[in-house]
Motif scaffolding. Structure first.
Motif, PDB file in Angstrom:
ATOM      1  N   GLU A 367     -29.198 -38.685  31.460  1.00 33.07           N
ATOM      2  CA  GLU A 367     -30.639 -38.690  31.202  1.00 33.07           C
ATOM      3  C   GLU A 367     -30.992 -39.627  30.050  1.00 33.07           C
ATOM      4  O   GLU A 367     -31.986 -40.357  30.099  1.00 33.07           O
ATOM      5  CB  GLU A 367     -31.128 -37.266  30.891  1.00 33.07           C
ATOM      6  CG  GLU A 367     -30.989 -36.283  32.036  1.00 33.07           C
ATOM      7  CD  GLU A 367     -29.560 -35.770  32.188  1.00 33.07           C
ATOM      8  OE1 GLU A 367     -28.712 -36.063  31.313  1.00 33.07           O
ATOM      9  OE2 GLU A 367     -29.291 -35.101  33.200  1.00 33.07           O
ATOM     10  N   GLU A 368     -30.191 -39.609  29.008  1.00 35.75           N
ATOM     11  CA  GLU A 368     -30.441 -40.478  27.855  1.00 35.75           C
ATOM     12  C   GLU A 368     -30.279 -41.946  28.230  1.00 35.75           C
ATOM     13  O   GLU A 368     -31.076 -42.800  27.820  1.00 35.75           O
ATOM     14  CB  GLU A 368     -29.472 -40.112  26.720  1.00 35.75           C
ATOM     15  CG  GLU A 368     -29.641 -40.948  25.466  1.00 35.75           C
ATOM     16  CD  GLU A 368     -28.627 -40.612  24.392  1.00 35.75           C
ATOM     17  OE1 GLU A 368     -28.333 -41.502  23.553  1.00 35.75           O
ATOM     18  OE2 GLU A 368     -28.107 -39.474  24.388  1.00 35.75           O
ATOM     19  N   LEU A 373     -32.802 -47.278  29.774  1.00 30.35           N
ATOM     20  CA  LEU A 373     -33.032 -48.340  30.753  1.00 30.35           C
ATOM     21  C   LEU A 373     -34.516 -48.470  31.098  1.00 30.35           C
ATOM     22  O   LEU A 373     -35.053 -49.582  31.172  1.00 30.35           O
ATOM     23  CB  LEU A 373     -32.211 -48.058  32.017  1.00 30.35           C
ATOM     24  CG  LEU A 373     -30.691 -48.211  31.869  1.00 30.35           C
ATOM     25  CD1 LEU A 373     -29.962 -47.505  33.003  1.00 30.35           C
ATOM     26  CD2 LEU A 373     -30.299 -49.685  31.835  1.00 30.35           C
ATOM     27  N   VAL A 374     -35.165 -47.337  31.298  1.00 32.84           N
ATOM     28  CA  VAL A 374     -36.600 -47.353  31.615  1.00 32.84           C
ATOM     29  C   VAL A 374     -37.391 -47.961  30.463  1.00 32.84           C
ATOM     30  O   VAL A 374     -38.325 -48.741  30.667  1.00 32.84           O
ATOM     31  CB  VAL A 374     -37.093 -45.933  31.959  1.00 32.84           C
ATOM     32  CG1 VAL A 374     -38.612 -45.895  32.045  1.00 32.84           C
ATOM     33  CG2 VAL A 374     -36.466 -45.462  33.262  1.00 32.84           C
ATOM     34  N   ALA A 380     -34.508 -47.157  36.809  1.00 30.54           N
ATOM     35  CA  ALA A 380     -33.348 -46.291  36.623  1.00 30.54           C
ATOM     36  C   ALA A 380     -33.702 -44.849  36.905  1.00 30.54           C
ATOM     37  O   ALA A 380     -34.833 -44.413  36.678  1.00 30.54           O
ATOM     38  CB  ALA A 380     -32.808 -46.426  35.197  1.00 30.54           C
ATOM     39  N   ILE A 381     -32.708 -44.096  37.381  1.00 30.40           N
ATOM     40  CA  ILE A 381     -32.838 -42.662  37.599  1.00 30.40           C
ATOM     41  C   ILE A 381     -31.523 -42.006  37.233  1.00 30.40           C
ATOM     42  O   ILE A 381     -30.451 -42.568  37.472  1.00 30.40           O
ATOM     43  CB  ILE A 381     -33.233 -42.351  39.067  1.00 30.40           C
ATOM     44  CG1 ILE A 381     -33.491 -40.858  39.246  1.00 30.40           C
ATOM     45  CG2 ILE A 381     -32.178 -42.867  40.039  1.00 30.40           C
ATOM     46  CD1 ILE A 381     -34.069 -40.505  40.594  1.00 30.40           C
ATOM     47  N   ALA A 382     -31.573 -40.817  36.634  1.00 32.03           N
ATOM     48  CA  ALA A 382     -30.364 -40.086  36.240  1.00 32.03           C
ATOM     49  C   ALA A 382     -29.910 -39.194  37.385  1.00 32.03           C
ATOM     50  O   ALA A 382     -30.719 -38.555  38.059  1.00 32.03           O
ATOM     51  CB  ALA A 382     -30.619 -39.251  34.992  1.00 32.03           C
ATOM     52  N   ALA A 383     -28.606 -39.134  37.607  1.00 31.85           N
ATOM     53  CA  ALA A 383     -28.020 -38.261  38.624  1.00 31.85           C
ATOM     54  C   ALA A 383     -27.342 -37.082  37.936  1.00 31.85           C
ATOM     55  O   ALA A 383     -26.708 -37.236  36.883  1.00 31.85           O
ATOM     56  CB  ALA A 383     -27.020 -39.023  39.478  1.00 31.85           C
TER      57      ALA A 383
END
Length: 424
Positions: A367-368, A373-374, A380-383
């Motif tokens: 998430e960080e 990146l955003v 970007a998206i966190a998995a």
């Protein structure tokens, strides 16, 4: 100990941490009877390319009929990958048996060894017990104080490309890091050096001169690539024409050249290695996790690039092999890396980022990393998991797109496992 008990012992928290120095490993090897002194060893240090170079050299020696041990780190999917003889991972029972022997000797020590020292001792004992003709030994970190440097008289010391990495332990400048790598050079020895910046070469050559050792280098001006695709590369080097390797990237051609020169040095030392052994060995070398194509449809690549030089090589590979194709990145990075510059270098060739959290206490949470990146105006998206990351990447894909997982060796093996499960 059985296999599970041996792994629990090796990874046990009481022996965690990093302690640069040779006192503990020297004591432990003394208690084991110094098996490393009874082995013929090629010792390899460097920031980038040492694993690939070690694999090239080992495969050529295997083709020439030598029983060849190979010690590398880290592993991608299974611990046993780190310790091999003739391409076969150490068996579970052998790992358990030898770990038991090492533990018995450790019980006599007041100051306990670290995890890497334990693994190094297991490897030396294993290679000795199974009577290897030669061992290709990769340094873990640095060189001067790395536990593998307990060896005394290597057949050859190889130093590959040196860059900025592990600055907290090795120094903040290339000359400082080069000095640590040069620590593997012994008195009156042979050194094979990857040609690089003059400031790095000057340090290596100074240390070698102080130790009455001879430095030889590859000649990259005599290296010419003929063909390049995801199937592999065809190249000429000096008098050798149309050599093949399956490893991808221009840097792998240079690593192959270092391996060729290392083999020539071994020939001069009496090893019987014919040109056909060299050709077949180069072509047959596999080094998982280094710009490795793990699936064709869809195309999925994993790469252990985790520092600036590694990222630059990755960018070159993507540009040369996948021009005009959309690249979906699965990215996981450790906090002690220069992740901001890494992202700056790689972002021009990436169309979409999916972030993950590598299984390491130093990892940047997904998430960080995605938030960073955003903030940099990158999609970007966190998995939540490695499985979720691969699923998101597959959903994002269109025909002819490429998935590339990189940023840390500590998770790309898991990505490989997930992709293999999906395609079973």
């Amino acid at each position: 100990m059985n296999y599970e008990e041996s792994l629990a012992f090796i990874h046990g928290s009481q022996y965690k941490g990093m302690k640069l120095g040779l006192d503990n490993i020297t004591k432990l090897m003394d208690l084991l009877g110094n098996p490393q002194d009874k082995l013929k060893i090629i010792h390899i240090a460097g920031t980038n390319g040492k694993g690939s170079t070690a694999s090239f050299i080992a495969q050529i020696l295997i083709e020439a009929g030598y029983k060849t041990g190979l010690f590398t780190s880290p592993f991608l999917q299974r611990f046993n990958e780190r310790i091999k003889i003739n391409n076969q991972d150490i068996a579970d029972k052998q790992l358990g048996d030898i770990t038991t022997i090492v533990k018995e000797k450790m019980d006599e020590m007041e100051d306990k060894p670290t995890e890497f020292e334990i693994v190094t001792a297991i490897a030396f004992q294993y290679f000795y017990q199974l009577q290897c003709d030669v061992v290709v030994l990769e340094v873990g970190l640095g060189g001067r104080f790395d536990s593998t440097n307990v060896i005394k008289n290597p057949l050859l010391s190889v130093i590959t490309s040196i860059g900025l990495d592990h600055q907290a332990y090795l120094g903040n400048t290339l000359p400082e890091i080069a000095f640590e790598k040069a620590g593997i050079i012994k008195e009156n020895s042979q050194v094979m050096l990857y040609p690089q910046s003059s400031e790095v070469e000057a340090v290596i050559e100074r240390v070698a001169k102080e130790r009455n050792s001879i430095v030889n280098k590859a000649d990259f001006s005599k290296l010419r690539r003929i063909a390049n695709s995801i199937e592999g590369q065809l190249f000429n080097y000096k008098e050798y024409k149309e050599l093949r390797i399956s490893l991808l990237g221009e840097h792998q051609l240079k690593n192959a050249a270092i391996a060729i020169e290392s083999i020539n040095s071994l020939r001069n030392a009496g090893f019987k290695i014919r040109e056909e052994h060299l050709r077949i060995g180069l072509a047959g070398t596999r080094w998982p996790g280094r710009f490795e194509v793990i699936n064709r449809e869809p195309l999925v690549v994993i790469d252990g690039a985790h520092n600036i030089d590694g990222i630059r090589a990755l960018v070159t590979n993507i540009t040369q092999l996948f021009p005009g194709r959309k690249i979906i990145a699965i990215l996981g990075i450790l906090r002690d890396k220069d992740y901001q510059q890494m992202i700056d270098e790689v972002s021009p060739v990436i169309d979409h980022f999916i972030t993950v959290t590598p299984d390491n206490p130093r990892a940047i949470p997904a998430e960080e990393l995605a938030a960073y990146l955003v903030k940099e105006q990158l999609p970007a998206i966190a998995a939540e998991s490695f499985e979720a990351a691969v699923e998101l990447a597959y959903q994002e894909m269109e025909e002819n797109d490429v998935i590339c997982a990189f940023g840390s060796l500590y998770y790309i093996g898991e990505i490989k496992r997930v992709v293999q499960q999906i395609n079973q």
